[in-house]
Design a protein around this motif. Structure first.
Motif, short mmCIF file in Angstrom:
data_model
loop_
_atom_site.label_atom_id
_atom_site.label_comp_id
_atom_site.label_asym_id
_atom_site.label_seq_id
_atom_site.Cartn_x
_atom_site.Cartn_y
_atom_site.Cartn_z
N VAL A 42 -7.98 11.87 -5.98
CA VAL A 42 -8.90 11.20 -5.06
C VAL A 42 -8.29 9.90 -4.56
O VAL A 42 -8.37 9.56 -3.37
CB VAL A 42 -10.27 10.95 -5.75
N ASN A 43 -7.63 9.18 -5.46
CA ASN A 43 -6.98 7.92 -5.09
C ASN A 43 -5.84 8.15 -4.11
O ASN A 43 -5.62 7.36 -3.20
CB ASN A 43 -6.48 7.22 -6.35
N ALA A 44 -5.10 9.24 -4.29
CA ALA A 44 -4.02 9.55 -3.35
C ALA A 44 -4.58 9.82 -1.96
O ALA A 44 -4.01 9.39 -0.95
CB ALA A 44 -3.22 10.75 -3.84
N CYS A 67 -7.73 5.00 -13.21
CA CYS A 67 -6.59 5.86 -13.54
C CYS A 67 -5.69 5.20 -14.58
O CYS A 67 -5.24 5.86 -15.53
CB CYS A 67 -5.78 6.18 -12.29
N THR A 68 -5.45 3.91 -14.41
CA THR A 68 -4.61 3.19 -15.36
C THR A 68 -5.24 3.17 -16.74
O THR A 68 -4.57 3.44 -17.75
CB THR A 68 -4.37 1.75 -14.87
N LEU A 69 -6.53 2.88 -16.81
CA LEU A 69 -7.20 2.86 -18.11
C LEU A 69 -7.20 4.24 -18.77
O LEU A 69 -6.98 4.35 -19.98
CB LEU A 69 -8.63 2.35 -17.95
N LEU A 70 -7.42 5.28 -17.97
CA LEU A 70 -7.45 6.64 -18.54
C LEU A 70 -6.08 7.09 -19.05
O LEU A 70 -5.99 7.72 -20.11
CB LEU A 70 -8.00 7.62 -17.52
N VAL A 71 -5.01 6.78 -18.32
CA VAL A 71 -3.69 7.18 -18.83
C VAL A 71 -3.28 6.32 -20.02
O VAL A 71 -2.54 6.79 -20.88
CB VAL A 71 -2.59 7.18 -17.74
N LEU A 72 -3.78 5.09 -20.09
CA LEU A 72 -3.52 4.29 -21.28
C LEU A 72 -4.23 4.87 -22.50
O LEU A 72 -3.67 4.90 -23.61
CB LEU A 72 -3.92 2.84 -21.06
N VAL A 73 -5.45 5.37 -22.31
CA VAL A 73 -6.15 6.07 -23.40
C VAL A 73 -5.39 7.34 -23.78
O VAL A 73 -5.20 7.63 -24.97
CB VAL A 73 -7.61 6.38 -23.00
N SER A 97 0.83 -1.20 0.00
CA SER A 97 0.00 0.00 0.00
C SER A 97 0.87 1.26 0.00
O SER A 97 0.52 2.25 -0.64
CB SER A 97 -0.93 -0.01 1.21
N ASN A 98 1.98 1.21 0.70
CA ASN A 98 2.92 2.34 0.68
C ASN A 98 3.48 2.56 -0.72
O ASN A 98 3.59 3.70 -1.19
CB ASN A 98 4.05 2.12 1.67
N PHE A 99 3.85 1.46 -1.39
CA PHE A 99 4.34 1.58 -2.77
C PHE A 99 3.28 2.22 -3.67
O PHE A 99 3.59 3.05 -4.51
CB PHE A 99 4.72 0.21 -3.33
N SER A 100 2.02 1.82 -3.47
CA SER A 100 0.93 2.40 -4.26
C SER A 100 0.82 3.89 -4.02
O SER A 100 0.68 4.68 -4.96
CB SER A 100 -0.39 1.72 -3.92
N ALA A 101 0.85 4.29 -2.75
CA ALA A 101 0.70 5.71 -2.42
C ALA A 101 1.84 6.54 -3.02
O ALA A 101 1.60 7.62 -3.58
CB ALA A 101 0.66 5.88 -0.90
N TRP A 102 3.06 6.05 -2.94
CA TRP A 102 4.20 6.77 -3.51
C TRP A 102 4.09 6.83 -5.03
O TRP A 102 4.38 7.86 -5.64
CB TRP A 102 5.51 6.10 -3.12
#
Length: 141
Positions: free
Chosen positions: A98-100, A122-128, A45-50
């Motif tokens: 919001v995710n942060a 977020c992943t799908l949107l940045v891939l688009v 979870s820390n890796f995700s937040a960073w």
């Protein structure tokens, strides 16, 4: 040097270079969220937040370049895919923020189903956004 040449020679390559970071970082955050939900090891979870925080920084800078590129392309009348690109990148940045905030909570509530869905969106949107940025090929003469 006119604005078309500046856009083609400086702005667009730098924008595409900066866009690679949010694509990789939001995708990494999605994978670390999945790893956290499978293992309950808090470090994931820390890796995700960073990762989300860094994706927001680079995504914000890439967003500025994409807005400049959109404005320059509006002057030429060729902006159809660039509008989709800017909109998807902006929405990814807002959902990433919001995710942060969601990932700043404690323990299981930091990820859970809502955090995982936000990371997936977020992943799908940045891939688009990446697809529209890298697929937009113009021949500069």
């Amino acid at each position: 040097m006119n604005t078309h040449e500046i856009s083609g020679a400086v702005i667009r390559p730098l924008h595409r270079l900066l866009l690679a970071f949010p694509i990789a970082l939001f995708t990494f955050a999605l994978f670390t969220d999945i790893a956290y939900l499978r293992s309950a090891e808090m470090q994931w979870s820390n890796f995700s937040a960073w990762s989300i925080a860094l994706a927001l920084v680079f995504g914000g800078v890439a967003g500025v370049f994409s807005i400049v590129d959109l404005v320059l392309s509006l002057r030429r009348g060729r902006s159809n895919w660039r509008i989709v690109h800017v909109a998807s990148l902006a929405l990814a940045w807002i959902l990433g923020l919001v995710n942060a905030f969601k990932h700043s909570q404690d323990a299981w509530s930091s990820v859970g189903a809502f955090g995982l869905i936000l990371s997936l969106l977020c992943t799908l949107l940045v891939l688009v956004a990446g697809w529209t940025a890298y697929a937009d090929r113009e021949i500069v003469r």
